[in-house]
Design an enzyme around this catalytic site. Structure first.
Site, PDB file in Angstrom:
ATOM      1  N   ASN A 209       0.833  -1.673  -0.412  1.00 42.59           N
ATOM      2  CA  ASN A 209      -0.171  -0.427  -0.168  1.00 42.59           C
ATOM      3  C   ASN A 209       0.559   1.254  -0.019  1.00 42.59           C
ATOM      4  OD1 ASN A 209       0.692   0.626   2.635  1.00 42.59           O
ATOM      5  ND2 ASN A 209      -0.195  -0.880   3.194  1.00 42.59           N
ATOM      6  N   LYS A 288       7.472 -17.613 -11.576  1.00 42.84           N
ATOM      7  CA  LYS A 288       7.133 -15.612 -11.811  1.00 42.84           C
ATOM      8  C   LYS A 288       5.480 -16.326 -12.523  1.00 42.84           C
ATOM      9  CE  LYS A 288       6.963 -11.764 -14.884  1.00 42.84           C
ATOM     10  NZ  LYS A 288       7.735 -11.962 -16.749  1.00 42.84           N
ATOM     11  N   PHE A 322      -3.494   2.037  15.340  1.00 43.13           N
ATOM     12  CA  PHE A 322      -3.350   3.230  14.203  1.00 43.13           C
ATOM     13  C   PHE A 322      -5.284   2.744  13.302  1.00 43.13           C
ATOM     14  CE2 PHE A 322      -1.710   6.891  13.813  1.00 43.13           C
ATOM     15  CZ  PHE A 322      -0.650   6.877  14.604  1.00 43.13           C
ATOM     16  N   LYS A 336     -12.964  -1.677  16.143  1.00 42.35           N
ATOM     17  CA  LYS A 336     -11.188  -2.354  16.567  1.00 42.35           C
ATOM     18  C   LYS A 336     -10.804  -2.062  17.564  1.00 42.35           C
ATOM     19  CE  LYS A 336      -9.265  -1.805  12.205  1.00 42.35           C
ATOM     20  NZ  LYS A 336      -8.035  -1.322  11.052  1.00 42.35           N
ATOM     21  N   LYS A 340      -9.851  -5.822  19.465  1.00 39.71           N
ATOM     22  CA  LYS A 340      -8.340  -5.816  19.343  1.00 39.71           C
ATOM     23  C   LYS A 340      -7.937  -5.154  21.146  1.00 39.71           C
ATOM     24  CE  LYS A 340      -7.265  -4.650  14.996  1.00 39.71           C
ATOM     25  NZ  LYS A 340      -7.022  -5.002  13.394  1.00 39.71           N
TER      26      LYS A 340
END
Ligand SMILES: Cc1cc2nc3c(=O)[nH]c(=O)nc-3n(C[C@H](O)[C@H](O)[C@H](O)COP(=O)(O)O)c2cc1C
Length: 396
Positions: A209, A288, A322, A336, A340
């Site tokens: 990302n 690949k 975060f 979250k 968590k």
């Protein structure tokens, strides 16, 4: 901030020793009590008299020098100092400190000293980049020594590159910061994850990302400046890894979790700022991937690092997560936080102009277990890091 602080400036034998005179002068002007200890080589570059005149105190240069009043000078000096800063720190001095040698006044003093030790390395680029110097640095940083990173530029040896001692004004600023924050995280081990992870699809392709790792890096730099030992576990980031931290580069979420587990028992505060790629290949190809017009990939969830931490919380640990979302940010962040089993979560908007991934600035909403929300202003990521630590510290 430096008024009345007792600071020892250690000068070793590099060209930048002349800059240390300016450093001593600036520290004195800021109100600090300053003493100077010099290596034998340093005295080839600048005379002790210069430092004695600026500091207003005899320079410590010989372990066997007879003191005027009986005391073991290296012990007396070590007890006296609130901070020691070695500037310039030569390659040789870094090696001796890393080995724990005590073969002169400076290293004997350093070994007898238990407070904050800053190093401002200065040397030729090749000496700086040599694996021996880098290994020594790693050892020192792992011991909690704080580095004021050398800059890049024209060096006295005629080369251009890294190895130029930080400017005296910047060294003073680092010390000011240390005393300003009251070293509130001293004695704490802070574990921070940062950057993206890369999940391998085949030998050359991966899922990742846009995270640069900057937010995590700023949190790490700020924690180190506040006196913490910082374990910085980071994916392949494009922002620089901060100085003064123990950095552990990893690629995948699995590797990141393995490093978190390794340091978990020692961690007092954990901040999960990494943008973990949420999916990994069900079966990364050894060769690949060959495909036609269409390619179907089967992906599965990567391990949940913050979730593992919440499940394996040790007594007294503080866990900060975060949550980066483009929609329903606060609602998802609250879910979250609960799922968590974290103490705090920084809800971090993405998709907004000028903040979040790849941006220099950020804004967060800090949410605690009771659901209380506090929103930061939009600011530079370093400022946001300070804002977050100002709130985390009150809970520790
Ligand atoms: C002109 C000159 C400049 C030097 N500059 C540096 C320097 O900037 N950094 C460094 O690590 N060593 C430098 N050296 C080498 C050190 O002086 C040498 O390694 C010495 O043993 C360091 O001792 P010390 O760490 O006990 O002060 C220089 C040597 C000379 C002759």
């Amino acid at each position: 901030m430096l008024n009345g602080r007792k600071i020892i400036v250690v000068v070793s034998g590099g060209i930048a020793a002349y800059k240390s005179a300016d450093l001593v002068s600036r520290l004195k002007k800021a109100g600090a009590e300053v003493r100077v200890a010099m290596t034998r080589s340093a005295q080839e570059f600048v005379g002790a008299v210069t430092f004695e005149s600026l500091a207003g105190y005899p320079v410590y240069q010989d372990v066997f020098e007879r003191p005027r009043a009986w005391e073991m000078e290296h012990i007396a000096w070590a007890r006296w100092a609130d901070a020691i800063v070695a500037a310039p720190a030569t390659a040789h001095l870094l090696a001796r400190l890393a080995l724990g040698l005590a073969d002169d006044a400076v290293t004997t003093l350093a070994l007898a000293y238990t407070g904050p030790l800053y190093i401002a390395p200065a040397m030729n680029s090749a000496m700086w980049q040599h694996p021996a110097t880098q290994e020594n640095l790693k050892t020192l940083l792992a011991r909690g020594v704080k580095m004021i990173e050398p800059g890049e530029g024209a060096l006295a040896c005629g080369e251009v590159g890294p190895g130029r001692m930080a400017e005296p004004a910047d060294i003073v600023e680092e010390l000011e910061k240390y005393f300003a924050t009251g070293a509130e995280l001293k004695g704490k081990t802070v574990l921070i994850t940062a950057g993206p992870t890369r999940e391998k699809l085949d030998p050359i392709r991966f899922i990742s990302n846009r995270s640069t790792g900057r937010m995590g890096a700023e949190l790490a730099a700020e924690a180190a400046a506040r006196g913490a030992r910082v374990i910085f576990v980071h994916g392949p980031m494009s922002a620089p890894v901060p100085a003064g931290v123990e950095a552990y580069p990893v690629e995948s979420a699995r590797e990141m979790l393995a490093k978190v587990k390794k340091f978990w028992a020692k961690t007092h505060i954990a901040v999960f700022a990494a943008a973990v790629a949420n999916y990994e290949s069900g079966a990364a190809e050894k060769g690949k991937i060959k495909g036609g017009d269409k390619l179907t990939l089967e992906l599965k969830r990567t391990p949940d690092i913050a979730g593992w931490a919440g499940e394996n919380r040790k007594k007294g640990q503080l866990l900060v997560g975060f949550c980066a979302e483009s929609e329903n940010l606060i609602e998802i962040a609250k879910q979250k936080l609960k799922a968590k089993k974290l103490d705090l979560i920084c809800a971090n908007p993405i998709g907004e102009e000028g903040v979040g991934f790849e941006a220099a600035e950020n804004r967060v909403v800090l949410i605690d277990k009771s659901g209380k929300e506090e929103a930061s202003e939009q600011a530079d990521k370093r400022e946001i890091a300070g804002w977050i630590w100002n709130r985390v510290k009150s809970r520790k």
